[in-house]
Design a protein around this motif. Sequence first.
Motif, PDB file in Angstrom:
ATOM      1  N   GLU A 135      -3.065 -19.989  29.137  1.00  0.00           N
ATOM      2  CA  GLU A 135      -3.836 -19.863  27.902  1.00  0.00           C
ATOM      3  C   GLU A 135      -3.528 -20.975  26.904  1.00  0.00           C
ATOM      4  OE1 GLU A 135      -6.253 -17.636  26.854  1.00  0.00           O
ATOM      5  OE2 GLU A 135      -6.329 -17.027  28.944  1.00  0.00           O
ATOM      6  N   SER A 136      -2.406 -21.684  27.071  1.00  0.00           N
ATOM      7  CA  SER A 136      -2.034 -22.727  26.105  1.00  0.00           C
ATOM      8  C   SER A 136      -3.122 -23.789  25.980  1.00  0.00           C
ATOM      9  CB  SER A 136      -0.694 -23.360  26.478  1.00  0.00           C
ATOM     10  OG  SER A 136      -0.789 -24.070  27.695  1.00  0.00           O
ATOM     11  N   TYR A 137      -3.853 -24.060  27.045  1.00  0.00           N
ATOM     12  CA  TYR A 137      -4.950 -25.031  27.001  1.00  0.00           C
ATOM     13  C   TYR A 137      -5.987 -24.608  25.955  1.00  0.00           C
ATOM     14  CZ  TYR A 137      -9.039 -27.705  28.465  1.00  0.00           C
ATOM     15  OH  TYR A 137     -10.138 -28.533  28.477  1.00  0.00           O
ATOM     16  N   HIS A 138      -6.349 -23.343  25.962  1.00  0.00           N
ATOM     17  CA  HIS A 138      -7.384 -22.845  25.051  1.00  0.00           C
ATOM     18  C   HIS A 138      -6.874 -22.716  23.619  1.00  0.00           C
ATOM     19  CE1 HIS A 138      -9.909 -22.231  28.491  1.00  0.00           C
ATOM     20  NE2 HIS A 138      -8.933 -21.556  29.070  1.00  0.00           N
ATOM     21  N   HIS A 139      -5.610 -22.366  23.464  1.00  0.00           N
ATOM     22  CA  HIS A 139      -5.044 -22.213  22.121  1.00  0.00           C
ATOM     23  C   HIS A 139      -4.789 -23.550  21.441  1.00  0.00           C
ATOM     24  CE1 HIS A 139      -4.731 -17.900  22.360  1.00  0.00           C
ATOM     25  NE2 HIS A 139      -4.149 -18.000  23.538  1.00  0.00           N
ATOM     26  N   SER A 140      -4.779 -24.636  22.203  1.00  0.00           N
ATOM     27  CA  SER A 140      -4.539 -25.961  21.633  1.00  0.00           C
ATOM     28  C   SER A 140      -5.800 -26.822  21.656  1.00  0.00           C
ATOM     29  CB  SER A 140      -3.419 -26.671  22.401  1.00  0.00           C
ATOM     30  OG  SER A 140      -3.867 -27.009  23.713  1.00  0.00           O
ATOM     31  N   ASN A 141      -6.950 -26.188  21.831  1.00  0.00           N
ATOM     32  CA  ASN A 141      -8.227 -26.914  21.928  1.00  0.00           C
ATOM     33  C   ASN A 141      -8.209 -27.965  23.036  1.00  0.00           C
ATOM     34  OD1 ASN A 141      -9.592 -25.548  19.790  1.00  0.00           O
ATOM     35  ND2 ASN A 141      -8.332 -26.690  18.352  1.00  0.00           N
ATOM     36  N   GLY A 142      -7.537 -27.649  24.119  1.00  0.00           N
ATOM     37  CA  GLY A 142      -7.507 -28.528  25.276  1.00  0.00           C
ATOM     38  C   GLY A 142      -6.553 -29.695  25.184  1.00  0.00           C
ATOM     39  N   GLU A 143      -5.701 -29.695  24.160  1.00  0.00           N
ATOM     40  CA  GLU A 143      -4.797 -30.824  23.971  1.00  0.00           C
ATOM     41  C   GLU A 143      -3.444 -30.641  24.645  1.00  0.00           C
ATOM     42  OE1 GLU A 143      -4.596 -31.835  19.846  1.00  0.00           O
ATOM     43  OE2 GLU A 143      -6.776 -31.868  19.643  1.00  0.00           O
ATOM     44  N   GLU A 144      -3.030 -29.416  24.887  1.00  0.00           N
ATOM     45  CA  GLU A 144      -1.709 -29.165  25.462  1.00  0.00           C
ATOM     46  C   GLU A 144      -1.791 -28.116  26.552  1.00  0.00           C
ATOM     47  OE1 GLU A 144       1.184 -28.135  22.519  1.00  0.00           O
ATOM     48  OE2 GLU A 144       0.384 -29.578  21.082  1.00  0.00           O
ATOM     49  N   TYR A 145      -1.076 -28.378  27.631  1.00  0.00           N
ATOM     50  CA  TYR A 145      -0.945 -27.402  28.715  1.00  0.00           C
ATOM     51  C   TYR A 145       0.169 -27.872  29.633  1.00  0.00           C
ATOM     52  CZ  TYR A 145      -3.783 -31.009  30.868  1.00  0.00           C
ATOM     53  OH  TYR A 145      -4.253 -32.221  31.302  1.00  0.00           O
ATOM     54  N   PRO A 146       0.908 -26.952  30.201  1.00  0.00           N
ATOM     55  CA  PRO A 146       1.965 -27.320  31.136  1.00  0.00           C
ATOM     56  C   PRO A 146       1.366 -27.892  32.425  1.00  0.00           C
ATOM     57  CG  PRO A 146       2.249 -25.063  30.352  1.00  0.00           C
ATOM     58  CD  PRO A 146       0.897 -25.519  29.915  1.00  0.00           C
ATOM     59  N   GLN A 147       2.123 -28.760  33.058  1.00  0.00           N
ATOM     60  CA  GLN A 147       1.674 -29.349  34.321  1.00  0.00           C
ATOM     61  C   GLN A 147       1.301 -28.240  35.303  1.00  0.00           C
ATOM     62  OE1 GLN A 147       4.467 -32.018  36.129  1.00  0.00           O
ATOM     63  NE2 GLN A 147       3.090 -32.516  37.801  1.00  0.00           N
ATOM     64  N   GLY A 148       0.144 -28.385  35.927  1.00  0.00           N
ATOM     65  CA  GLY A 148      -0.329 -27.396  36.890  1.00  0.00           C
ATOM     66  C   GLY A 148      -1.142 -26.274  36.283  1.00  0.00           C
ATOM     67  N   PHE A 149      -1.306 -26.281  34.958  1.00  0.00           N
ATOM     68  CA  PHE A 149      -2.000 -25.182  34.300  1.00  0.00           C
ATOM     69  C   PHE A 149      -3.271 -25.607  33.564  1.00  0.00           C
ATOM     70  CE2 PHE A 149       2.005 -23.295  35.262  1.00  0.00           C
ATOM     71  CZ  PHE A 149       1.704 -21.971  35.494  1.00  0.00           C
ATOM     72  N   HIS A 150      -3.786 -26.776  33.858  1.00  0.00           N
ATOM     73  CA  HIS A 150      -5.097 -27.155  33.322  1.00  0.00           C
ATOM     74  C   HIS A 150      -6.116 -26.251  34.013  1.00  0.00           C
ATOM     75  CE1 HIS A 150      -8.835 -29.401  32.831  1.00  0.00           C
ATOM     76  NE2 HIS A 150      -8.265 -29.945  31.763  1.00  0.00           N
ATOM     77  N   PRO A 151      -7.154 -25.812  33.315  1.00  0.00           N
ATOM     78  CA  PRO A 151      -8.134 -24.927  33.950  1.00  0.00           C
ATOM     79  C   PRO A 151      -8.658 -25.440  35.290  1.00  0.00           C
ATOM     80  CG  PRO A 151      -8.553 -25.015  31.607  1.00  0.00           C
ATOM     81  CD  PRO A 151      -7.473 -26.023  31.892  1.00  0.00           C
ATOM     82  N   ASN A 152      -8.927 -26.734  35.391  1.00  0.00           N
ATOM     83  CA  ASN A 152      -9.425 -27.276  36.660  1.00  0.00           C
ATOM     84  C   ASN A 152      -8.404 -27.118  37.788  1.00  0.00           C
ATOM     85  OD1 ASN A 152     -11.842 -28.001  35.472  1.00  0.00           O
ATOM     86  ND2 ASN A 152     -11.165 -30.082  35.047  1.00  0.00           N
ATOM     87  N   GLU A 153      -7.128 -27.252  37.453  1.00  0.00           N
ATOM     88  CA  GLU A 153      -6.077 -27.064  38.462  1.00  0.00           C
ATOM     89  C   GLU A 153      -6.008 -25.603  38.910  1.00  0.00           C
ATOM     90  OE1 GLU A 153      -2.552 -30.060  37.609  1.00  0.00           O
ATOM     91  OE2 GLU A 153      -3.247 -29.080  35.764  1.00  0.00           O
ATOM     92  N   LEU A 154      -6.160 -24.697  37.969  1.00  0.00           N
ATOM     93  CA  LEU A 154      -6.138 -23.268  38.314  1.00  0.00           C
ATOM     94  C   LEU A 154      -7.350 -22.895  39.166  1.00  0.00           C
ATOM     95  CD1 LEU A 154      -4.916 -21.881  34.881  1.00  0.00           C
ATOM     96  CD2 LEU A 154      -3.581 -22.102  36.983  1.00  0.00           C
ATOM     97  N   TYR A 155      -8.518 -23.430  38.819  1.00  0.00           N
ATOM     98  CA  TYR A 155      -9.702 -23.181  39.649  1.00  0.00           C
ATOM     99  C   TYR A 155      -9.482 -23.687  41.079  1.00  0.00           C
ATOM    100  CZ  TYR A 155     -12.959 -21.681  35.964  1.00  0.00           C
ATOM    101  OH  TYR A 155     -13.618 -20.985  34.977  1.00  0.00           O
TER     102      TYR A 155
END
Length: 64
Positions: A23-43
Amino acid sequence: MPFGGYIKENGISLCPEHHKMAESYHHSNGEEYPQGFHPNELYRKIGSSFEIAQKASKRLERYS
């Protein structure tokens, strides 16, 4: 997703800690996310994509 509802093309099971990381991707307006947790990576991990999930969700229109 359009028309709401659960669709397997947009679902991934995560423990509470990893859910927060995803969820960090969405809470940071796409600016921050841990490696491996970008939405495209999860998909990719579930063999899907945002586009595939949207198409599956639109099929729910007939039930709404």
